[in-house]
Write an enzyme that holds these catalytic residues in place. Structure first.
Site, PDB file in Angstrom:
ATOM      1  N   GLU A  50     -17.477 -11.491  22.874  1.00 46.34           N
ATOM      2  CA  GLU A  50     -16.569 -12.740  23.172  1.00 46.34           C
ATOM      3  C   GLU A  50     -17.578 -13.689  23.914  1.00 46.34           C
ATOM      4  OE1 GLU A  50     -13.523 -12.943  22.760  1.00 46.34           O
ATOM      5  OE2 GLU A  50     -12.844 -10.792  22.399  1.00 46.34           O
ATOM      6  N   GLU A  58     -21.650 -26.350  25.291  1.00 48.91           N
ATOM      7  CA  GLU A  58     -20.717 -25.922  26.367  1.00 48.91           C
ATOM      8  C   GLU A  58     -21.341 -26.162  27.571  1.00 48.91           C
ATOM      9  OE1 GLU A  58     -20.153 -21.625  26.861  1.00 48.91           O
ATOM     10  OE2 GLU A  58     -18.345 -21.770  26.959  1.00 48.91           O
ATOM     11  N   LYS A  88     -21.278  -2.710  33.038  1.00 48.58           N
ATOM     12  CA  LYS A  88     -22.451  -3.288  34.068  1.00 48.58           C
ATOM     13  C   LYS A  88     -21.878  -4.761  34.229  1.00 48.58           C
ATOM     14  CE  LYS A  88     -25.489  -6.167  32.627  1.00 48.58           C
ATOM     15  NZ  LYS A  88     -25.454  -6.861  33.826  1.00 48.58           N
ATOM     16  N   CYS A 134     -14.084 -19.692  29.279  1.00 43.88           N
ATOM     17  CA  CYS A 134     -14.777 -19.836  27.853  1.00 43.88           C
ATOM     18  C   CYS A 134     -13.641 -20.635  27.152  1.00 43.88           C
ATOM     19  CB  CYS A 134     -14.841 -18.616  27.380  1.00 43.88           C
ATOM     20  SG  CYS A 134     -13.634 -17.544  27.544  1.00 43.88           S
TER      21      CYS A 134
END
Ligand code: NAD
Length: 483
Positions: free
Chosen positions: A255, A390, A181, A291
């Site tokens: 992750e 973040e 997806k 990331c």
């Protein structure tokens, strides 16, 4: 340039099948704010069709999961060749959808995925899926490592092909089948992948691709016919997916986000001609939308101003522009929403008393596109919101430390634990310090996830590992047969 790429079907069961509704996803070029084309949007019924095809392919008694590993490896190598043939298509599509500069896409979204695929195809030659051990209670035990089953692979927009391949390659090697997806922001490149899979002649239903939003994604995660979920994305979504998988006792790899430290030691060489490229790859790669980036730069107190000056010069030297231009190093944020988020963090940094030494706004020469200048903050400590959360944009914060021990303490004082770097002229000292940092990965004077080694995070950066033999393991489960 208006590409206007239109697809009206999904790749399910080796065929191009009609969607169940008229809903569409229309990606926008974040450099120009122009529409790029459209694809059908998957809803629950389409996810069901994709999972059913993956299930049928997995359960086929003579199908993919039962093939000899060498036969699977051959098919995977064919797919790697078909992917390489489409390099230009992948490069243009990824870059125009998510704003990744083509120079960056050329190195990371092109070549790297097929390298990962070939790595796993070759690993199959050295991997044993069955061994017979002498039992302790008499007799023998056959220990098999079987494919886990149907995999739901859910990927984000920032490195759509690479992060798809982190799941697809080991899952295929293990003998699993998948429903992928893609994220709604990056759907066109997923169609290039579907075309490569079709051309490589993988058996029908082994890989199915249905672009869809997060609600359809949630339906996929909880689908009764799915055996494992492999997710890359935000920590917020990862927690929700982890909760569902916990309730269902369903294996899951997560992750997630990061807020890594780039630790500059007191002996570091700050000559940008020497370290500029490595610094870029580990702090501002892909417009800061990566990331593992070391967005907290830890600087020794006695060289603090020197580090601030070096990073200010470095960030200020990066060419900001349309992602399609070959000399661009910093493209736009992937979406308007993402730019708002980054700008809100810049405001919070200012409100907390941080000094902006470069950047901080939108580039004056761009009247379209979701651009944010590369920005460096000085004068904040590790407790500031912008040091802890973040940002996912080109924003660095330079934090002062007193001793190596304090640098390690600050690096570890984070909710996250994904990546990081140590900058030093003494690689052994760097490696010794790196071992004390509590993250899944870390580099000394460079950072490049190596396909041969496990990649992933600890704490809020996730669960489990991708890449390396460890990545293959997470698509296998053991079965003991007492003989
Ligand atoms: P996101 O979590 O919003 O979406 C990621 C994907 O998950 C998309 O395909 C989305 O449709 C889907 N999704 C979202 N919620 C879902 C749910 N509840 N159930 C099922 N599917 C769901 O993240 P994003 O904004 O697309 O990506 C940016 C984030 O991803 C950043 O936080 C970044 O740090 C993280 N990221 C992590 C890694 C890593 O390896 N650790 C790599 C890249 C990106």
């Amino acid at each position: 340039m208006l590409l206007s790429i239109v697809y009206d079907k999904f790749f399910i069961g080796g065929q191009w099948v009609n969607p169940s509704t008229q809903q569409v996803i229309a990606p926008i070029n974040p450099s120009t704010e122009q529409p790029l084309g459209q694809v059908p949007e998957g809803v629950e019924a389409d996810i069901d069709a994709g999972v059913a095809a993956a299930r049928a392919a997995f359960d086929d008694p003579r199908g993919w999961s039962q093939w000899e590993p060498a036969q699977r490896a051959e098919a995977m190598l064919r797919l790697a060749d078909e992917i390489d043939k489409r390099a230009e298509d992948f490069r243009a599509r990824v870059s125009s959808q998510n704003g990744m500069p083509v120079a960056v896409a050329s190195q990371l979204e092109i070549g790297y995925p097929s390298t990962v695929l070939r790595y796993y195809a070759n690993l199959l030659k050295q991997t044993s899926f069955s061994e017979v051990r002498p039992g302790l209670l008499g007799g023998e035990v056959e220990v098999r490592r079987k494919a886990i089953g149907v995999v739901a692979a859910i990927v984000p927009w920032n490195f759509p092909q690479t992060l798809t391949m982190f799941k697809l390659a080991p899952a295929l090697a293990a003998g699993c089948t998948l429903l992928i997806k893609p994220s709604p922001e990056t759907v066109l490149d997923a169609y290039t992948l579907a075309e490569a899979i079709e051309a490589a002649n993988l058996p029908a239903g082994v890989v199915n691709i249905v672009p869809a939003d997060r609600d359809a994604g949630a339906h996929l995660v909880a689908h009764p016919q799915v055996d494992k979920v492999a997710f890359t994305g935000s920590t917020a979504a990862g927690r929700k997916i982890g909760e569902v998988c916990g309730r269902l006792l369903r294996p899951v790899t997560l992750e997630l986000g990061g807020k890594s430290a780039a630790i500059v030691l007191d002996d570091a060489d700050l000559n940008l001609d020497q370290i500029g490229q490595g610094l870029f790859g580990s702090t501002l790669l892909n417009n800061g939308q990566t990331c593992f980036l070391g967005t907290r730069v830890l600087a020794p107190k006695n060289r603090y101003q020197e580090v601030v000056d070096a990073f200010t010069a470095f960030a200020g030297s990066l060419k900001v522009g349309d992602a399609a231009a070959e000399d661009t190093l910093i493209g736009p944020m992937a979406t308007a929403r993402q730019r708002e988020r980054v700008e809100s963090y810049i405001s919070q940094g200012k409100a907390a008393g941080g000094q902006i030494t470069v950047g901080g706004g939108r580039p004056s020469d761009r009247d379209r596109g979701y651009f944010v200048e590369p920005t460096v903050f000085a004068g904040l400590d590790n407790s500031a919101v912008i040091s802890q959360e973040e940002i996912f944009g080109p924003v660095l914060t330079i934090i002062s430390y007193d001793s190596d021990d304090e640098a390690v303490r600050i690096a570890n004082d984070s909710e996250f634990g994904l990546g990081g770097t140590v900058w030093t002229t003494d690689p052994e000292r760097g490696a010794a310090l790196a071992r004390r940092v509590h993250t899944g990965t870390i580099g000394v004077n460079r950072y490049i996830p190596d396909p041969a080694a496990p990649f992933g995070g600890v704490k809020a950066s996730g669960l489990g590992r991708e890449l390396g033999p460890e990545g293959l393991n997470s698509y296998l489960e053991a079965q003991s047969i007492y003989l």
